[in-house]
Design an enzyme around this catalytic site. Structure first.
Site, PDB file in Angstrom:
ATOM      1  N   HIS A  20       0.822  -1.210   0.000  1.00  0.00           N
ATOM      2  CA  HIS A  20       0.000   0.000   0.000  1.00  0.00           C
ATOM      3  C   HIS A  20       0.860   1.266   0.000  1.00  0.00           C
ATOM      4  CE1 HIS A  20      -4.123   1.123  -0.058  1.00  0.00           C
ATOM      5  NE2 HIS A  20      -4.259   1.516   1.191  1.00  0.00           N
ATOM      6  N   ASN A  66      -6.443   7.137   3.652  1.00  0.00           N
ATOM      7  CA  ASN A  66      -7.853   7.444   3.443  1.00  0.00           C
ATOM      8  C   ASN A  66      -8.198   8.920   3.555  1.00  0.00           C
ATOM      9  OD1 ASN A  66      -8.018   4.710   3.165  1.00  0.00           O
ATOM     10  ND2 ASN A  66      -9.194   4.362   5.029  1.00  0.00           N
ATOM     11  N   ASP A  91      -0.748   2.531  -5.336  1.00  0.00           N
ATOM     12  CA  ASP A  91      -0.734   1.096  -5.591  1.00  0.00           C
ATOM     13  C   ASP A  91      -2.027   0.695  -6.298  1.00  0.00           C
ATOM     14  OD1 ASP A  91      -2.574  -0.334  -3.111  1.00  0.00           O
ATOM     15  OD2 ASP A  91      -1.887   1.718  -2.815  1.00  0.00           O
ATOM     16  N   ASN A 112      -9.332   3.798  -1.598  1.00  0.00           N
ATOM     17  CA  ASN A 112      -9.841   4.810  -0.670  1.00  0.00           C
ATOM     18  C   ASN A 112      -9.060   6.122  -0.718  1.00  0.00           C
ATOM     19  OD1 ASN A 112     -11.949   3.204   0.233  1.00  0.00           O
ATOM     20  ND2 ASN A 112     -10.709   2.268   1.824  1.00  0.00           N
TER      21      ASN A 112
END
Length: 186
Positions: A20, A66, A91, A112
């Site tokens: 991530h 997020n 990613d 997100n």
């Protein structure tokens, strides 16, 4: 001409080398290659790179994935950069490991960080470089996969892919999105 490149990721040692954090990793590799470093500032680690007459502002948001839109919006305004000169590096589990995909706009595709940027900016009209991390996970294990570390086999291949992604960022700023897409989206 000024640009803003935002590499998405999560801060903290527990997230280092996780899939991530591919966006952070691309910018860190670029910094190592071009001998600059990031400084902690408001909402992000920031750096500036001058390359072929362009001023490139780079950020790694400290807002966690997020809430990335807050940092992106702040630095676009701070440096008076139009969204057409914004590039988000993130990613993408829908691309095989090591595959890069540059797009001039698009939906968040379940990401997100991109969803939050869309909401805060009020548009999907900004470029994004998606860094393939693969999708080798079983049903219900997506979070563990994206927050997991790259396996040894992929770690060995990672430097070359990070270099290619860094080249794509610089090409975006110097040659434009169409030329860069034609060259890197193979």
């Amino acid at each position: 001409m000024k640009y803003l490149i935002a590499g998405l990721g999560n801060i903290g040692p527990e997230y280092m080398l996780t899939r991530h954090n591919a966006g952070f990793m691309v910018l860190d590799r670029l910094a190592a290659q071009h001998d600059f470093s990031f400084t902690l500032n408001r909402l992000a680690y920031t750096a500036e790179l001058r390359h072929k007459g362009k001023v490139i502002h780079l950020i790694k948001p400290t807002t966690y994935m997020n809430l990335s839109g807050k940092a992106v919006s702040y630095y676009l305004k701070q440096h008076s950069i139009p969204t057409e000169n914004l590039l988000i590096v993130t990613d993408d589990k829908d691309l095989p490991f090591g595959k890069l995909r540059l797009k001039p706009k698009g939906s968040p595709g379940g990401h997100n960080g991109l969803r939050n940027i869309d909401e805060v900016l009020g548009t999907q009209e900004y470029a994004r470089l998606r860094f393939g991390i693969g999708s080798d996970f079983s049903r219900g294990r997506q979070v563990d996969f994206v927050l997991g570390k790259f396996p040894e086999e992929e770690l060995g291949q990672l430097p070359a892919v990070l270099d290619k992604a860094g080249d794509a960022l610089l090409s975006f700023c110097t040659s434009g999105i169409q030329v860069t897409m034609n060259f890197f989206n193979q």
